[in-house]
Scaffold this motif. Structure first.
Motif, PDB file in Angstrom:
ATOM      1  N   ASN A 232       0.807  -1.224   0.000  1.00  0.00           N
ATOM      2  CA  ASN A 232       0.000   0.000   0.000  1.00  0.00           C
ATOM      3  C   ASN A 232       0.840   1.274   0.000  1.00  0.00           C
ATOM      4  N   PHE A 233       2.116   1.150   0.282  1.00  0.00           N
ATOM      5  CA  PHE A 233       2.996   2.317   0.231  1.00  0.00           C
ATOM      6  C   PHE A 233       3.387   2.691  -1.196  1.00  0.00           C
ATOM      7  N   HIS A 235       2.373   3.204  -4.176  1.00  0.00           N
ATOM      8  CA  HIS A 235       1.753   4.182  -5.064  1.00  0.00           C
ATOM      9  C   HIS A 235       1.491   5.518  -4.367  1.00  0.00           C
ATOM     10  N   GLU A 236       1.924   5.626  -3.122  1.00  0.00           N
ATOM     11  CA  GLU A 236       1.765   6.876  -2.370  1.00  0.00           C
ATOM     12  C   GLU A 236       2.768   7.929  -2.867  1.00  0.00           C
ATOM     13  N   LYS A 237       2.279   9.124  -3.139  1.00  0.00           N
ATOM     14  CA  LYS A 237       3.157  10.184  -3.650  1.00  0.00           C
ATOM     15  C   LYS A 237       4.281  10.510  -2.683  1.00  0.00           C
ATOM     16  N   ASP A 238       3.966  10.568  -1.390  1.00  0.00           N
ATOM     17  CA  ASP A 238       4.994  10.890  -0.403  1.00  0.00           C
ATOM     18  C   ASP A 238       6.063   9.807  -0.341  1.00  0.00           C
ATOM     19  N   PHE A 239       5.650   8.553  -0.473  1.00  0.00           N
ATOM     20  CA  PHE A 239       6.613   7.452  -0.482  1.00  0.00           C
ATOM     21  C   PHE A 239       7.563   7.585  -1.669  1.00  0.00           C
ATOM     22  N   LYS A 258       3.439   6.529   9.154  1.00  0.00           N
ATOM     23  CA  LYS A 258       2.328   5.960   8.385  1.00  0.00           C
ATOM     24  C   LYS A 258       1.831   4.664   9.028  1.00  0.00           C
ATOM     25  N   PHE A 266      -0.977   0.127   6.590  1.00  0.00           N
ATOM     26  CA  PHE A 266       0.464   0.364   6.569  1.00  0.00           C
ATOM     27  C   PHE A 266       1.234  -0.231   7.750  1.00  0.00           C
TER      28      PHE A 266
END
Length: 278
Positions: A232-233, A235-239, A258, A266
């Protein structure tokens, strides 16, 4: 270039002397991550009758999931061959482990020890990969766009049919059906397709579920080998921003924050190995 490698513990079981069931091995040329298959608490059939605290107390130590993942990762660099051949040989290592510890598999407390895994190897400007089940590989370009990601085979092919069993997971009947009929069973055909998933349990049928491929790499590409706790991380923009501008301390603080913020998405145990193509 190898930038980072780490396992983050399950937020809920930190400081509980709980087994670390994710493992990894990584050097400049190749890497593997392995996620051990969760064990049943000892002496508990209906998981719904077991509180979280009781589950921690009755969870097996040592854990067969931890032992299987360790066996895979500790031997990865010691076996020869293609990545598929390596995973096949590592499956044999798990088989030997099960011969030592499991007299008769009951798919419950005495289920086979096992793990799922994903591995890579760099060959000039190409990345070779192989994986089984829901561990994976993802490649981002220098701008952070996803160029390639392996499929989560359990999510795509097995879970829709597992969800139709109609028996809740907490009951032993459900766990037996899933582990016996849906794991490493190439003959489980529904709607003209195999709806089983694979795992390195020592069963010879696991080889049917190992997938492989090759991807061309460009300068600046970021490559991650991961266990499903990181899914789940990815596709996260911040990741993506954190790995593009990688700083170990900032990255780890972000992951922990997170994990605490949203346990279900997460917070579970997770492992990644991060590379950058020069």
């Amino acid at each position: 270039m190898l930038l980072y490698k780490n396992t983050f513990e399950n937020i809920r079981t930190m400081n509980c002397d709980f087994p670390i069931e994710d493992q990894f091995y990584a050097d400049d040329e190749e890497a593997i991550v392995a996620d051990g298959i969760t064990r049943d608490p000892i002496g508990v059939l209906d998981l719904a009758t077991c509180s979280f605290e009781e589950m921690l107390k009755k969870y097996p130590r040592p854990s067969g999931a931890e032992l299987a993942a360790q066996e895979i990762c500790q031997n990865f660099s010691k076996v020869d061959g293609s990545l598929v051949q390596k995973l096949t040989l590592l499956n044999e290592k798990v088989k030997a482990l099960n011969k030592k510890y499991i007299d008769k598999c009951d798919y419950l407390q005495n289920d086979y020890y096992g793990a799922v895994a994903s591995c890579i190897r760099f060959v000039k400007d190409y990345l070779e990969y192989a994986y089984i089940c829901d561990c994976g590989v993802i490649i981002y370009d220098a701008q952070g766009n996803i160029k390639f990601q392996t499929e989560d085979d359990k999510l795509l092919y097995s879970d829709p049919y597992i969800n139709k069993i109609g028996i809740p997971w907490n009951l032993p009947e459900a766990r037996v059906i899933v582990r016996r009929d849906f794991r490493n069973n190439p003959h489980n055909i529904v709607d003209d397709k195999c709806v089983s998933y694979g795992a390195l349990t020592g069963e010879k049928e696991a080889k049917h579920f190992i997938k492989k491929g090759t991807q061309k790499l460009d300068q600046g590409d970021l490559i991650i080998v991961y266990t499903d706790g990181f899914s789940n991380f990815l596709h996260e923009k911040d990741f993506i921003t954190k790995i593009r501008n990688f700083d170990k301390s900032s990255f780890e603080q972000y992951i922990i924050h997170k994990s605490q913020e949203d346990y279900e998405a997460f917070g579970k145990e997770k492992t990644l190995v991060l590379y950058k193509k020069n």
